[in-house]
Write an enzyme that holds these catalytic residues in place. Sequence first.
Site, short mmCIF file in Angstrom:
data_model
loop_
_atom_site.label_atom_id
_atom_site.label_comp_id
_atom_site.label_asym_id
_atom_site.label_seq_id
_atom_site.Cartn_x
_atom_site.Cartn_y
_atom_site.Cartn_z
N GLU A 258 10.14 -11.18 -21.30
CA GLU A 258 9.78 -9.81 -20.88
C GLU A 258 8.66 -9.26 -21.77
OE1 GLU A 258 10.15 -8.12 -18.37
OE2 GLU A 258 9.86 -6.04 -18.95
N CYS B 199 0.86 -1.16 0.00
CA CYS B 199 0.00 0.00 0.00
C CYS B 199 0.90 1.22 0.00
CB CYS B 199 -0.86 0.02 1.25
SG CYS B 199 -1.78 -1.50 1.48
N TRP C 154 -3.75 -1.86 -1.49
CA TRP C 154 -3.73 -3.09 -2.30
C TRP C 154 -4.04 -4.18 -1.29
CZ3 TRP C 154 -1.17 -7.76 -2.50
CH2 TRP C 154 -1.26 -8.45 -3.72
N ASN D 17 1.01 -0.10 6.05
CA ASN D 17 1.42 -0.94 4.91
C ASN D 17 2.18 -2.12 5.50
OD1 ASN D 17 2.36 -2.00 2.46
ND2 ASN D 17 4.14 -0.66 2.45
N GLY D 18 1.70 -3.34 5.24
CA GLY D 18 2.38 -4.52 5.78
C GLY D 18 1.35 -5.55 6.19
N HIS E 244 8.21 -28.59 -28.52
CA HIS E 244 7.97 -29.59 -27.48
C HIS E 244 6.65 -29.35 -26.75
CE1 HIS E 244 11.97 -31.15 -28.19
NE2 HIS E 244 12.35 -29.89 -28.30
N LYS F 74 3.13 -2.02 -7.86
CA LYS F 74 4.49 -1.86 -8.36
C LYS F 74 5.52 -2.43 -7.40
CE LYS F 74 7.60 0.89 -10.88
NZ LYS F 74 7.71 -0.07 -11.97
N ARG G 93 1.34 1.86 -5.99
CA ARG G 93 1.55 0.84 -4.96
C ARG G 93 0.26 0.09 -4.60
NH1 ARG G 93 6.38 1.82 -2.25
NH2 ARG G 93 5.68 0.48 -0.56
N LYS H 154 5.10 -8.07 -20.35
CA LYS H 154 4.56 -6.71 -20.57
C LYS H 154 3.16 -6.79 -21.14
CE LYS H 154 6.54 -4.82 -18.60
NZ LYS H 154 7.70 -5.06 -17.84
N GLU I 50 0.57 -8.18 -18.56
CA GLU I 50 0.25 -7.38 -17.38
C GLU I 50 -0.52 -6.10 -17.71
OE1 GLU I 50 3.53 -6.24 -14.82
OE2 GLU I 50 4.80 -5.71 -16.49
#
Length: 609
Positions: free
Chosen positions: A481, A2, A74, A100-101, A504, A604, A27, A485, A488
């Site tokens: 990557e 958060c 979040w 936050n935590g 395969h 993030k 965040r 991208k 997400e």
Amino acid sequence: MCGIVGIVSDNNVANKLLDGVKRLEYRGYDSVGMVCINSNKLVIKKDAGKIEEVDKKVNFSELKGNIGLAHCRWSTHGSPTKENAHPHFDCKSKISIVHNGIIENFSELKEMLISKGHKFNSLTDTEVIAHLIEDNFKGDIEEATSAALKQIEGSYALGVICADSPEILIAARNESPLIVGIGKNENFIASDVAAILKHTNKVIYLDNNEMAILTKNNVQIKNIDGEIIKKNINEIDWDSELAEKAGYEHFMLKEIHEQPRAITETLNGRIENGNINLANELNFNERELKNISRIIIVACGTSWHAGLAGEFMLEELAKLPVEVEYASEFRYRNPIINGNTLVIAISQSGETADTLAAIREAKKKGAKILSIVNAKGSSIDRESDSVLYTFAGPEIGVASTKAFTTQLVVLYLFTLYMSSIRDSLNKETIKDLMGKLRKLPLEMESLLSKEKEIRKIANIYKDKHNALFLGRGINFPIALEGALKLKEVSYIHAEGYPAAEMKHGPIALIDKNMPVVVLATKDIYTYKKVLGNIQEVKARGGIIIAIASDGDSEIKKLADHVLYIPNTLYILSSILAVVPLQLLAYYAATDRKLDPDKPRNLSKSVTVE
Ligand code: M6R
């Protein structure tokens, strides 16, 4: 995961809090809230939703008061609802907190507090802190907070205010990031400098089990037992302009365009007469570096992809054995580590909980820790033996872009430095390789000018449900990557694969609806083989979007679309090749009317394990 911001000032704080929390929205953006003290009363506004939506509903700027806290969430414990949004408060609405935590012993504490008559309004772990402070309150908010903290197990960055002491803001930290900002007639707390950079560049980094007691003219740092601790005040050299959108629609696009500048700044001062100058930044002497027999790279997400590319560079040029580990898995194995093992942690934020936990574990086992970090003063920065910074500037977009390319540049610099120390390359070769690196920012500029072409392709395929990204060698992590991208920010399902591995299994997915992005830059190692893989996709009706080297006419005959990148060294071409993939993802998202800066469910900075 958060964001928190708090201000005590000689002026109204609501607008500054709102601006600060907006800058922390990367965040967490499932709910938001703010509290101020007005005439010795707490006034709280909060709700579920993104800041802009909630602000329209509740008008945060209406809040009055010279002290206050704000929070963007979040969710971990309790779904995103108005009740679960922060700030939380005690039974008498005198004490308010943002957090936050994760409070690990919250169930026991809640039970104990309920048995004493406390009434809870939410399903969060956080709310117990407000009631616990109330339970310990005998007229002194600092004492009550410190007593409550001694009963809490878990991680926290905490802001506390009390209607009975409207001139004091208390902050505390254990494991979750928190800084104190020193202003003029006002002081701040924040999860990240981006929230307060507009007002001050002087910050104190709180360490674990430290509390800060702020008034508008004073800041005191104490340990949890109330003993005063002397701390350094650090000056942040980030330009506050970099934390603004500067006319771009989204931070992600702005940050993609900032890459040539970010790379130039990452190179500045590190190349002298064609030699790499890292000795003054590394806390290891040449003998220690020569003795390194093995490297383990730990990281998460995009930074992990940078690690995979770093593995290729270090093995190819410095001839060092490298393993790349997901930081989250590292602790649950029993990695073989000794004093000659170098562990490299890669992290943009420097606060990723899993990466932090991995370096702590590696340290315990006797490894030396080198970090590649963007956020100076972050936990990983401070807990490493040595740090090489990426000078990307603040990265606000949740999807990492400029942090990734600058991480690759630092890995390349470190590789060449190790190659020179270990004599795996001669001086002339190193000079030549450095010269090619110097050209990278200009080459990237020219690549960015092809944005319209990339946008067109994104628009054609924006409604597809799946995509494959293929690459070999150092282009395999770039394929990973590219896929990350795309998924997400656009929510199109995408997989990255080593091109040959496609046969395969994933080849079964290929049909006329499957766009396959293939990294097919010219090199002596893999180019011909990649052409073969393209043929395999075409034979099954797949659509090929090729990333190829300028002047390659052969590939045009095979691919449906070709995006050309400047010709350069094979390793460096991977740094260029990621740019069209970032733009493809960005435009696929915006053409689908999605906000790439705030992808659903993502934060993030992942500060929980
Ligand atoms: O701050 P870090 O580099 O440690 O973050 C690691 C990942 O959380 C991050 O790269 C994440 O995967 C991004 N969403 C990628 O765009």
